[in-house]
Write an enzyme that holds these catalytic residues in place. Structure first.
Site, PDB file in Angstrom:
ATOM      1  N   ARG A 233      13.697   9.853   7.738  1.00  0.00           N
ATOM      2  CA  ARG A 233      14.507  10.917   8.337  1.00  0.00           C
ATOM      3  C   ARG A 233      13.702  11.552   9.474  1.00  0.00           C
ATOM      4  O   ARG A 233      12.470  11.709   9.357  1.00  0.00           O
ATOM      5  CB  ARG A 233      14.854  12.000   7.305  1.00  0.00           C
ATOM      6  CG  ARG A 233      15.998  11.604   6.379  1.00  0.00           C
ATOM      7  CD  ARG A 233      17.338  11.593   7.123  1.00  0.00           C
ATOM      8  NE  ARG A 233      18.463  11.307   6.267  1.00  0.00           N
ATOM      9  CZ  ARG A 233      19.078  10.130   6.174  1.00  0.00           C
ATOM     10  NH1 ARG A 233      18.645   9.086   6.861  1.00  0.00           N
ATOM     11  NH2 ARG A 233      20.134   9.980   5.395  1.00  0.00           N
TER      12      ARG A 233
ATOM     13  N   HIS B 111      18.616   4.963  15.226  1.00  0.00           N
ATOM     14  CA  HIS B 111      19.038   5.208  13.831  1.00  0.00           C
ATOM     15  C   HIS B 111      20.083   4.154  13.426  1.00  0.00           C
ATOM     16  O   HIS B 111      21.230   4.476  13.097  1.00  0.00           O
ATOM     17  CB  HIS B 111      19.608   6.628  13.642  1.00  0.00           C
ATOM     18  CG  HIS B 111      19.671   7.011  12.186  1.00  0.00           C
ATOM     19  ND1 HIS B 111      19.729   8.308  11.745  1.00  0.00           N
ATOM     20  CD2 HIS B 111      19.682   6.240  11.055  1.00  0.00           C
ATOM     21  CE1 HIS B 111      19.787   8.323  10.425  1.00  0.00           C
ATOM     22  NE2 HIS B 111      19.758   7.078   9.981  1.00  0.00           N
TER      23      HIS B 111
ATOM     24  N   GLU C 107      19.759  14.219  16.458  1.00  0.00           N
ATOM     25  CA  GLU C 107      20.391  12.896  16.640  1.00  0.00           C
ATOM     26  C   GLU C 107      21.784  13.047  17.219  1.00  0.00           C
ATOM     27  O   GLU C 107      22.538  13.908  16.756  1.00  0.00           O
ATOM     28  CB  GLU C 107      20.429  12.153  15.314  1.00  0.00           C
ATOM     29  CG  GLU C 107      19.023  11.773  14.879  1.00  0.00           C
ATOM     30  CD  GLU C 107      18.979  10.810  13.693  1.00  0.00           C
ATOM     31  OE1 GLU C 107      19.999  10.641  13.023  1.00  0.00           O
ATOM     32  OE2 GLU C 107      17.909  10.252  13.447  1.00  0.00           O
TER      33      GLU C 107
HETATM   34  N1  LIG Z   1      17.191   4.862   8.950  1.00  0.00           N
HETATM   35  C1  LIG Z   1      18.244   4.651   8.198  1.00  0.00           C
HETATM   36  O1  LIG Z   1      19.272   4.122   8.662  1.00  0.00           O
HETATM   37  C2  LIG Z   1      18.215   5.013   6.750  1.00  0.00           C
HETATM   38  C3  LIG Z   1      19.158   4.442   5.880  1.00  0.00           C
HETATM   39  C4  LIG Z   1      19.093   4.732   4.526  1.00  0.00           C
HETATM   40  C5  LIG Z   1      18.117   5.598   4.040  1.00  0.00           C
HETATM   41  N2  LIG Z   1      17.238   6.178   4.901  1.00  0.00           N
HETATM   42  C6  LIG Z   1      16.211   7.106   4.406  1.00  0.00           C
HETATM   43  O2  LIG Z   1      15.150   6.377   3.808  1.00  0.00           O
HETATM   44  C7  LIG Z   1      14.418   7.273   2.950  1.00  0.00           C
HETATM   45  C8  LIG Z   1      13.997   6.589   1.667  1.00  0.00           C
HETATM   46  O3  LIG Z   1      15.138   6.162   0.964  1.00  0.00           O
HETATM   47  P1  LIG Z   1      15.008   5.558  -0.533  1.00  0.00           P
HETATM   48  O4  LIG Z   1      16.330   5.002  -0.866  1.00  0.00           O
HETATM   49  O5  LIG Z   1      13.815   4.701  -0.653  1.00  0.00           O
HETATM   50  O6  LIG Z   1      14.795   6.908  -1.342  1.00  0.00           O
HETATM   51  P2  LIG Z   1      14.260   7.042  -2.851  1.00  0.00           P
HETATM   52  O7  LIG Z   1      14.764   8.370  -3.326  1.00  0.00           O
HETATM   53  O8  LIG Z   1      14.546   5.838  -3.657  1.00  0.00           O
HETATM   54  O9  LIG Z   1      12.675   7.111  -2.657  1.00  0.00           O
HETATM   55  C9  LIG Z   1      12.015   8.185  -2.052  1.00  0.00           C
HETATM   56  C10 LIG Z   1      10.606   8.240  -2.648  1.00  0.00           C
HETATM   57  O10 LIG Z   1       9.864   9.217  -1.918  1.00  0.00           O
HETATM   58  C11 LIG Z   1       9.041   9.898  -2.873  1.00  0.00           C
HETATM   59  N3  LIG Z   1       8.629  11.185  -2.326  1.00  0.00           N
HETATM   60  C12 LIG Z   1       9.322  12.349  -2.310  1.00  0.00           C
HETATM   61  N4  LIG Z   1       8.586  13.311  -1.712  1.00  0.00           N
HETATM   62  C13 LIG Z   1       7.417  12.730  -1.340  1.00  0.00           C
HETATM   63  C14 LIG Z   1       6.258  13.208  -0.688  1.00  0.00           C
HETATM   64  N5  LIG Z   1       6.144  14.475  -0.297  1.00  0.00           N
HETATM   65  N6  LIG Z   1       5.245  12.329  -0.476  1.00  0.00           N
HETATM   66  C15 LIG Z   1       5.324  11.038  -0.872  1.00  0.00           C
HETATM   67  N7  LIG Z   1       6.397  10.536  -1.526  1.00  0.00           N
HETATM   68  C16 LIG Z   1       7.427  11.378  -1.740  1.00  0.00           C
HETATM   69  C17 LIG Z   1       9.912  10.016  -4.119  1.00  0.00           C
HETATM   70  O11 LIG Z   1       9.139  10.233  -5.266  1.00  0.00           O
HETATM   71  C18 LIG Z   1      10.604   8.655  -4.119  1.00  0.00           C
HETATM   72  O12 LIG Z   1       9.900   7.696  -4.895  1.00  0.00           O
HETATM   73  C19 LIG Z   1      15.326   8.503   2.773  1.00  0.00           C
HETATM   74  O13 LIG Z   1      14.859   9.530   3.638  1.00  0.00           O
HETATM   75  C20 LIG Z   1      16.656   8.039   3.279  1.00  0.00           C
HETATM   76  O14 LIG Z   1      17.446   9.112   3.745  1.00  0.00           O
HETATM   77  C21 LIG Z   1      17.263   5.890   6.232  1.00  0.00           C
END
Ligand SMILES: NC(=O)c1ccc[n+]([C@@H]2O[C@H](COP(=O)([O-])OP(=O)(O)OC[C@H]3O[C@@H](n4cnc5c(N)ncnc54)[C@H](O)[C@@H]3O)[C@@H](O)[C@H]2O)c1
Length: 335
Positions: free
Chosen positions: A240, A288, A269
């Protein structure tokens, strides 16, 4: 029952219309991504179920939803929806945690490879070959291999773990930071977690896969963090926008504090055209689009229409951010 979609990314919603007609429910679909609360409330007033993609469902909007019992966020993250307000109003919040996990992991690996192998510079010098009659290899130097490097993964959730699995064949080492990772997961993957500071200091490539949680992950990577990284390091962010201070990142690239960055997400964005990072030759910026694929699009369309059907059959969505609410609603609508 009425189903409202406030904003969407598909080219049309004819398939959803057909599904609603088949179920015999009312529906109304809009494209109100940037709409203010008043406009959103006007179209959502009589909706039982709402699907939102990017529109902002802040406290004001949620508080004004008097009929809605199920709000579905089209995607993995739900930072555009006020969860506390949903809980207060007894609104179930559905989401799609497996949506585009493969696509985002592939995009992160693509950006890593493109930065590490300087893809854009290689492509650019092809045109000079025809002018010069020779290949100006040295303008791309130094070029390093990925093999043997250390990959830092910050956030070892669904996407972070898939990136880890995808990179297994490259002969790289890993450093992982995720303070919330359950012990079972640590054992399953046979890994040890380290601090963010250690990941930043020791990694050749750092890839971010954390959610955006205010204030915890706001500018998780800031000026001091970038200064602590290797001068040859690469930073990848497909998570994000607010997780990285992009002004500090641009300065770090200009001052040779880190070598390259691959960025898919922005604090604002779409990013403003004059955002300096977009013109920085050491950055590869994508708009994105990590989520995008034909397969992911149909997966999520089937999933949210399945949840609409479930609601009609008095069942909670398959993935609910606040499952305690469906328990509370059992008597009211799920009896
Ligand atoms: N660019 C895109 O098009 C796109 C698409 C989908 C998802 N995303 C983003 O990708 C990211 C990850 O998605 P996901 O499905 O793997 O999420 P998820 O919830 O499965 O995993 C996130 C992980 O981050 C960890 N975490 C939380 N706070 C933390 C911190 N301060 N330090 C280290 N680790 C921490 C959590 O414990 C968790 O294991 C999200 O921000 C999501 O919005 C982006």
């Amino acid at each position: 029952m009425k189903f409202v979609i406030t904003d969407y990314i598909h080219s049309d919603l004819k398939w959803e219309e057909e599904q609603c007609r088949e179920m015999g429910i009312d529906y109304a679909f809009y494209q109100l991504k940037e709409a203010p609360p008043k406009e959103l409330l006007e179209v959502c007033a009589d909706a039982d179920v709402i699907l939102v993609n990017m529109a902002k469902f802040n406290e004001e909007v949620i508080n004004g939803l008097d009929k809605c019992k199920l709000l579905m966020r089209h995607g993995i993250g739900y930072d555009n929806v006020d969860l506390k307000a949903c809980n207060k109003k007894d609104i179930m919040l559905g989401y799609y945690p497996s949506y585009c996990v493969n696509e985002v992991a592939e995009q992160a690996v693509m950006l890593m490879m493109a930065c590490q192998r300087k893809l854009c510079q290689q492509v650019n010098i092809v045109s000079t070959v025809t002018h010069n009659g020779y290949i100006d290899y040295l303008s791309v130097a130094p070029l390093y291999r990925l093999h043997g490097k250390t990959i830092g993964i910050i956030g070892f959730g669904r996407i972070g773990r898939l990136v880890y699995r995808m990179l297994q064949g490259f002969g790289v080492n890993f450093l992982i930071d995720d303070p919330y990772l359950p012990d079972e997961m640590i054992q399953e993957y046979g890994i040890a977690t380290v601090s963010k500071e250690e990941v930043l200091k020791e990694s050749d490539i750092v890839t971010l896969h954390v959610p955006f949680n205010w204030p915890e992950t706001y500018h998780l990577i800031d000026e001091a963090d970038l200064k602590s990284m290797k001068e040859t390091a690469i930073l990848i962010n497909t998570s994000r926008g607010p997780v990285v201070n992009l002004e500090a990142l641009n300065a770090a690239l200009d001052n040779c504090e880190i070598a390259h960055a691959g960025i898919d997400v922005y604090e604002l964005e779409p990013p403003k055209p004059d955002l300096p990072l977009l013109r920085n030759k050491k950055a590869i910026c994508t708009p994105h689009m990590s989520w995008m694929s034909v397969e992911a699009s149909w997966d999520i369309r089937h999933s949210y229409m399945r949840d609409v059907r479930r609601f009609l059959n008095k069942q909670a969505p398959v993935n609910q951010v606040n499952p305690e609410i469906s328990g509370k609603l059992e008597e009211e609508i799920f009896q």
